[in-house]
Design a protein around this motif. Structure first.
Motif, PDB file in Angstrom:
ATOM      1  N   VAL A 189       0.848  -1.188   0.000  1.00  0.00           N
ATOM      2  CA  VAL A 189       0.000   0.000   0.000  1.00  0.00           C
ATOM      3  C   VAL A 189       0.888   1.243   0.000  1.00  0.00           C
ATOM      4  CG1 VAL A 189      -0.158   0.054   2.528  1.00  0.00           C
ATOM      5  CG2 VAL A 189      -1.984   1.072   1.154  1.00  0.00           C
ATOM      6  N   ASP A 191      -0.341   4.378   1.322  1.00  0.00           N
ATOM      7  CA  ASP A 191      -0.657   5.004   2.610  1.00  0.00           C
ATOM      8  C   ASP A 191      -1.850   4.285   3.216  1.00  0.00           C
ATOM      9  OD1 ASP A 191      -1.272   6.559   4.773  1.00  0.00           O
ATOM     10  OD2 ASP A 191      -1.223   8.476   3.716  1.00  0.00           O
ATOM     11  N   LYS A 192      -1.609   3.511   4.242  1.00  0.00           N
ATOM     12  CA  LYS A 192      -2.687   2.717   4.831  1.00  0.00           C
ATOM     13  C   LYS A 192      -3.638   3.552   5.693  1.00  0.00           C
ATOM     14  CE  LYS A 192       0.261   1.003   8.592  1.00  0.00           C
ATOM     15  NZ  LYS A 192       0.907  -0.209   9.154  1.00  0.00           N
ATOM     16  N   GLY A 197      -6.826   2.880   1.363  1.00  0.00           N
ATOM     17  CA  GLY A 197      -5.795   2.006   1.922  1.00  0.00           C
ATOM     18  C   GLY A 197      -6.280   1.302   3.170  1.00  0.00           C
ATOM     19  N   GLU A 222       4.221  -0.516   3.568  1.00  0.00           N
ATOM     20  CA  GLU A 222       3.929   0.790   2.975  1.00  0.00           C
ATOM     21  C   GLU A 222       5.047   1.154   2.010  1.00  0.00           C
ATOM     22  OE1 GLU A 222       1.615   3.990   4.953  1.00  0.00           O
ATOM     23  OE2 GLU A 222       2.432   3.071   6.770  1.00  0.00           O
ATOM     24  N   ALA A 249      -2.542  -2.493  -3.243  1.00  0.00           N
ATOM     25  CA  ALA A 249      -3.693  -1.610  -3.064  1.00  0.00           C
ATOM     26  C   ALA A 249      -3.820  -0.581  -4.171  1.00  0.00           C
ATOM     27  CB  ALA A 249      -3.598  -0.903  -1.712  1.00  0.00           C
TER      28      ALA A 249
END
Length: 339
Positions: A189, A191-192, A197, A222, A249
Motif C-alpha cells: 500500500v 498510505d494505509k 488504503g 507501505e 492496493a
C-alpha cells in the motif's frame, strides 16, 4: 390599477412549483419542459413578476466551469474517471479544469484555496490529506461551493461521495489467493491511513482471519509514490519474507512488483502470485497477464459529475448525502493461476 410586483416564492406558490423550477425558466436552462417554461412566463406576466437577474448573477457567480482535483493522472483509474466526468460536463455545456496534487497535501490545499475566489462553480476531488485539519475543505463549505468526493474521500464531511466496495473487493481477492494455494500473502500500500488504503487493508486482514492464517505485520508494507524507492522496498520484502502471493492496493505497485520479479528472475505465478487494484488497459498483454481488481473508473467519474450537477441545478445545498458505492470486478488472469 396595476398589480404590485410579487416575489419568486409567491409566484412558485401560485403555480404549485418549486422556486428552483421558476429560476431555471428565467435562466433559460435546457433541462426545463418547454410547456412548463411557457406556463411560468405567462403567469409571471399576469402577476407582474420581474426577476432580479442582476442579483441572481451576483448570487450564483456562474463560470460554467468545474474543477477536478486529483492525486495523479499517470494512474489509469484517474484518466478514465476524468473521461467520465467530462462526458457529463460537456452535456451540460460546462468546461473542466484539471489539477494534479502529486499526492501532496500542501499542494491540494494551495490549489483549493486558489479556486475559492470564484473561478469555478463546483469541485470534484479525490482527496490527499486524510487525518489532517482540512481547513481548505471547510472553506469550500463556508463559501457554499458544491463539492463531490470520489474514490479517496474525507470521511468526516457529510458531503457527496462516490466510492468503491474496497473492503469487499480486497477481502474477496485475498480469499481467492488463499483458495489458489497461497499461504503467505503480502499486502502493499502507499498510505494505509487513506480511506482506500485502510478499507483494503481491513478486507485483507479479515480474509486471513477467516482462514486462520496468522497475521505477520512484516508482510504489510507501505511503499512510496516514487517507483524507484518502491522497487527497493518490494525487492527487500520478497528477498527477506519470500511471500507466495502479493496483493497491491494501487496499480503502480503491481507494475513495480512485476519489475522486481523480472529483475530477480522470480517466476509469476509459480513462485509468487500477484493481483492488484488496477484499471490498466493492457493488463491482459503483460507477461504473464496481470490479475486485477478493476474499479468502474469511468462510471465513478460520471456519477461524481451527476451528483455535482444535481447540486448546481438546485437552489440549496443539502446537508447530508449517503455515499454511492460502486462495485469493482475481480479478473483473474495468469498472474494468479493455481499451480
Amino acid at each position: 390599477m396595476e398589480n404590485p410586483s410579487i416575489n419568486i416564492k409567491q409566484l412558485a406558490k401560485a403555480l404549485n412549483l418549486s422556486t428552483s423550477t421558476i429560476s431555471r425558466a428565467f435562466r433559460n436552462n435546457s433541462d426545463i419542459n418547454p410547456d412548463t417554461k411557457e406556463k411560468i412566463l405567462a403567469k409571471a406576466k399576469e402577476l407582474n413578476y420581474h426577476p432580479n437577474l442582476y442579483a441572481s448573477s451576483l448570487r450564483e457567480k456562474t463560470t460554467n466551469t468545474i474543477a477536478i482535483v486529483l492525486p495523479e493522472l499517470a494512474n489509469n483509474f484517474f484518466s478514465q474517471a476524468v473521461k467520465g466526468i467530462e462526458q457529463v460536463t460537456r452535456a451540460h455545456q460546462y468546461h473542466t479544469l484539471v489539477y494534479v496534487t502529486d499526492s501532496s497535501y500542501e499542494k491540494e490545499q494551495s490549489i483549493v484555496e486558489n479556486l475559492l475566489n470564484g473561478r469555478v462553480d463546483g469541485m470534484i476531488i479525490s482527496a490527499t490529506g486524510e487525518g489532517k485539519k482540512n481547513a481548505h475543505i471547510t472553506n469550500i463549505i463556508k463559501k457554499k461551493i458544491p463539492l463531490v468526493f470520489f474514490d479517496r474521500v474525507y470521511d468526516e464531511y457529510a458531503l457527496p461521495k462516490i466510492i468503491n466496495n474496497d473492503y469487499q473487493s480486497s477481502y474477496q481477492a485475498t480469499k481467492d489467493l488463499i483458495e489458489r494455494g497461497a499461504e503467505k500473502i503480502a499486502f502493499l500500500v502507499i498510505d494505509k491511513e487513506h480511506s482506500i488504503g485502510r478499507k483494503r487493508l481491513e478486507g485483507y486482514l479479515d480474509a486471513l482471519k477467516e482462514f486462520n492464517i496468522s497475521i505477520d505485520n512484516q508482510l504489510i508494507v507501505e511503499c512510496d509514490n516514487d517507483r524507484e524507492i518502491s522497487f527497493y522496498i518490494i525487492e527487500n520484502l520478497i528477498k527477506k519474507m519470500k511471500p507466495d502471493a502479493i496483493l497491491t492496493a494501487v496499480e503502480r505497485l503491481a507494475v513495480v512488483s512485476y519489475r522486481v520479479c523480472h529483475a530477480n528472475k522470480i517466476r509469476i505465478p509459480e513462485e509468487v502470485k500477484i493481483i492488484g487494484f488496477s484499471s490498466l488497459e493492457i493488463a491482459d498483454l503483460l507477461n504473464p497477464s496481470l490479475s486485477t481488481i478493476t474499479q468502474p473508473a469511468f462510471k465513478m467519474g460520471q456519477k461524481a459529475a451527476q451528483q455535482l450537477f444535481g447540486i448546481l441545478k438546485s437552489t440549496h445545498l443539502e446537508e447530508n448525502f449517503a455515499p454511492i458505492e460502486l462495485k469493482s470486478e475481480i479478473i483473474h488472469r495468469e498472474s494468479t493461476r493455481k499451480i
